[in-house]
Design an enzyme around this catalytic site. Structure first.
Site, short mmCIF file in Angstrom:
data_model
loop_
_atom_site.label_atom_id
_atom_site.label_comp_id
_atom_site.label_asym_id
_atom_site.label_seq_id
_atom_site.Cartn_x
_atom_site.Cartn_y
_atom_site.Cartn_z
N ASP A 149 2.16 -4.68 -9.05
CA ASP A 149 2.00 -6.04 -9.59
C ASP A 149 2.48 -6.11 -11.04
OD1 ASP A 149 0.76 -6.29 -7.18
OD2 ASP A 149 -1.27 -6.31 -8.00
N SER A 202 -4.34 -11.66 -11.31
CA SER A 202 -4.93 -10.79 -12.34
C SER A 202 -3.85 -10.10 -13.18
CB SER A 202 -5.91 -9.79 -11.74
OG SER A 202 -5.37 -9.19 -10.60
N HIS A 231 0.83 -1.21 0.00
CA HIS A 231 0.00 0.00 0.00
C HIS A 231 0.87 1.26 0.00
CE1 HIS A 231 -3.92 -1.86 0.03
NE2 HIS A 231 -3.35 -2.83 0.74
N THR A 232 1.98 1.19 -0.66
CA THR A 232 2.87 2.34 -0.86
C THR A 232 2.92 2.74 -2.33
OG1 THR A 232 4.64 0.73 -1.05
CG2 THR A 232 4.42 1.83 1.08
N GLU A 260 -6.79 -2.97 -15.75
CA GLU A 260 -7.31 -3.32 -14.42
C GLU A 260 -8.21 -2.19 -13.87
OE1 GLU A 260 -4.97 -5.86 -12.34
OE2 GLU A 260 -6.06 -5.64 -10.47
N GLY A 270 -6.90 -15.43 -6.35
CA GLY A 270 -7.51 -14.88 -5.13
C GLY A 270 -6.66 -15.11 -3.89
#
Ligand code: GLA
Length: 382
Positions: A177, A133, A37-38, A165, A127
Site C-alpha cells: 500500500d 490508512s 498477500h504476496t 502502521e 474500510g
C-alpha cells in the site's frame, strides 16, 4: 476532484481553527490489480493509485512542539494528541493513531514538528480495501516534509509509514500500500517486486481497458487478527521450507507437513506466477488472458488463502456473468472490502450499473461503483 477537495479542506480548516492553513498535502488511495498477500513474503503485485484522495492541511499553534489538534471531516470528530510511543493500553487503534505514528517517527528522524492544527478530509472510502490508512500516513508524511522543508528518500518514506502502521495501528502489513501510493505514476500500473522494493512501470492501455471499483459494503478491519494470522502461517511455511515463499515452487509446497500451510503457501506461489503472467498478458494486449488470471486470483484467495467472504464472492460471480466484464477479483487484504473490475472503456458505465443493480437485488447492499483513473502519488500543494 482533487482541486475541490483542497478548497474544501482550506475552508474547513479556517472554520475549525480560525486560521488559513499554511501547508496542504494529498495522497491517493490504491487498488491492486493482482498479487494479494504476496508482499510480506517478498513476492510480486501489480497495483495503481486511484483518483480518490486523502487531503490534509496544517497551521502552527503556539503550544509546545508535538502538541497537535486534529479535526477530521471523515468521522466529524476532533481530537488532541501528543507525540510519543504507541500506547499499548489504549485498546483498538483509532484513525488518529496513524497520524500520531507518522508524526512521532518523523520527529525521531529529525523533522521539526511544531505545535500544529491539522485538518483531515478526502473522498477515499474508509474500510473499503482501498488503503485509506496508507493514504492518510503518506499524506501526513508529505505534509511534514512541507512543514520542515526537507524530504525523506522515497524508500525511507515508504518504510516509515509502514512502521507507523505496524507499531501504532498494530497491523503487520507488507509494503504494497505504502509503495504503490508513494511511487504511483499517472496512467501506469507498477509491477512491484517486494523483495528488492523496486517496481517496473506497466502501461495500462486507457483506450482498451478501464477500471471500476465496487465496494461490497462489508467493512474490513485488519487489526482484527485474520490478516496477522495469514502472515504468521506464511512465515511458518517459510520456516519449514527453509526459503522465502518467493523462491518456493508448487512441488516444494507439496512437501509441507500441514494441509493448512500447503493451502496458504500454495496461494502465494500461484499468485506470484499469475502476477508475471498478467503483466505479460497486458504487454501483449491479451486482455482475455489477463481477465482469466484475475478470476483465478480471486478463486485462490477465496479457496486457498480464505480471505474473501460470501458477499464479495457473490459480487465476483455477478461480474463473471455480466456481459462486457473482462476480469474481476477482490482487491487488497480481504475480509470484505472492494472488487476491481476490468472492462472495455466503452462498456464500463453500463457494466458498473448492471453489477450494482444485481448485487443490490441479491444481497440488499446498496453500492455506488467508483470508476477510477490511474493517477500519480502524494503531493504538496500551495
Ligand atoms: C493489505 C496490506 C498490504 C497487503 C494487502 C494484501 O492491504 O496492507 O500490505 O498485504 O493487504 O495484498
Amino acid at each position: 476532484m482533487l482541486e475541490t477537495l483542497l478548497q474544501q479542506v482550506r475552508e474547513t480548516h479556517l472554520e475549525q481553527f480560525g486560521v488559513v492553513p499554511q501547508w496542504l498535502a494529498s495522497a491517493p488511495g490504491r487498488v491492486n490489480l493482482i498479487g494479494d498477500h504476496t508482499d510480506y513474503t517478498g513476492g510480486f503485485a501489480l497495483p495503481f493509485a486511484i483518483n480518490r484522495y486523502t487531503v490534509v492541511s496544517a497551521s502552527p499553534i503556539a503550544s509546545g512542539a508535538g502538541e497537535v489538534r486534529i479535526f477530521s471531516t471523515l468521522s466529524n470528530t476532533a481530537v488532541n494528541i501528543t507525540l510519543g510511543a504507541p500506547d499499548a493500553s489504549a485498546g483498538e487503534p483509532q484513525w488518529h493513531d496513524y497520524i500520531r505514528g507518522v508524526l512521532t517517527l518523523m520527529a525521531a528522524e529529525g523533522f521539526a514538528v511544531p505545535g500544529l492544527s491539522i485538518c483531515v478530509h478526502g473522498d477515499l472510502p474508509v474500510g473499503s480495501g482501498l488503503s485509506s490508512s496508507a493514504s492518510l500516513e503518506l499524506a501526513i508524511a508529505t505534509l511534514v516534509e512541507g512543514i520542515a522543508d526537507r524530504k525523506l528518500g522515497s524508500q525511507e518514506k515508504i518504510l516509515l509509514c509502514q512502521r507507523a502502521e505496524h507499531e501504532y495501528a498494530q497491523v503487520p502489513c507488507g509494503i504494497l500500500d505504502q509503495f504503490s501510493i508513494c511511487e504511483a505514476q499517472k496512467d501506469q500500473g507498477l509491477l512491484l517486486d517486494c523483495r528488492s522494493q523496486s517496481a517496473e512501470k506497466v502501461t495500462l492501455t486507457a483506450d482498451k481497458i478501464a477500471f471500476v471499483v465496487i465496494d461490497s459494503q462489508v467493512s474490513h478491519q485488519h487489526s482484527g487478527g485474520g490478516y496477522a494470522a495469514r502472515r504468521a502461517q506464511c512465515e511458518a511455511a517459510q520456516d519449514e521450507l527453509g526459503c522465502s515463499l518467493r523462491d518456493a515452487t508448487a512441488a516444494s509446497v507439496a512437501t509441507l507437513s500441514e494441509p493448512l500451510l500447503r493451502q496458504r503457501a500454495g496461494h502465494v506461489v500461484s499468485e506470484n506466477a499469475r502476477v508475471g503472467d498478467f503483466a505479460q498478458a497486458l504487454a501483449q494486449e491479451d486482455f482475455l488472458r489477463a481477465g482469466e488470471l484475475m478470476f483465478a486470483s480471486h478463486a485462490s484467495l477465496r479457496d486457498d488463502f480464505e480471505v474473501s467472504c460470501p458477499d464479495v464472492d457473490s459480487l465476483v460471480e455477478i461480474c463473471r456473468n455480466t456481459k462486457g466484464v473482462i476480469g474481476a477479483r477482490m482487491t487488497g487484504g480481504g475480509f470484505g472490502g472492494s472488487v476491481i473490475v476490468m472492462a472495455p472503456p466503452s462498456e464500463l458505465a453500463a457494466v458498473a450499473k448492471t453489477i450494482a443493480e444485481q448485487y443490490r437485488a441479491s444481497t440488499g447492499h446498496d453500492t455506488q461503483p467508483l470508476v477510477v483513473d490511474v493517477v500519480s502519488g502524494c503531493a504538496l500543494h500551495d
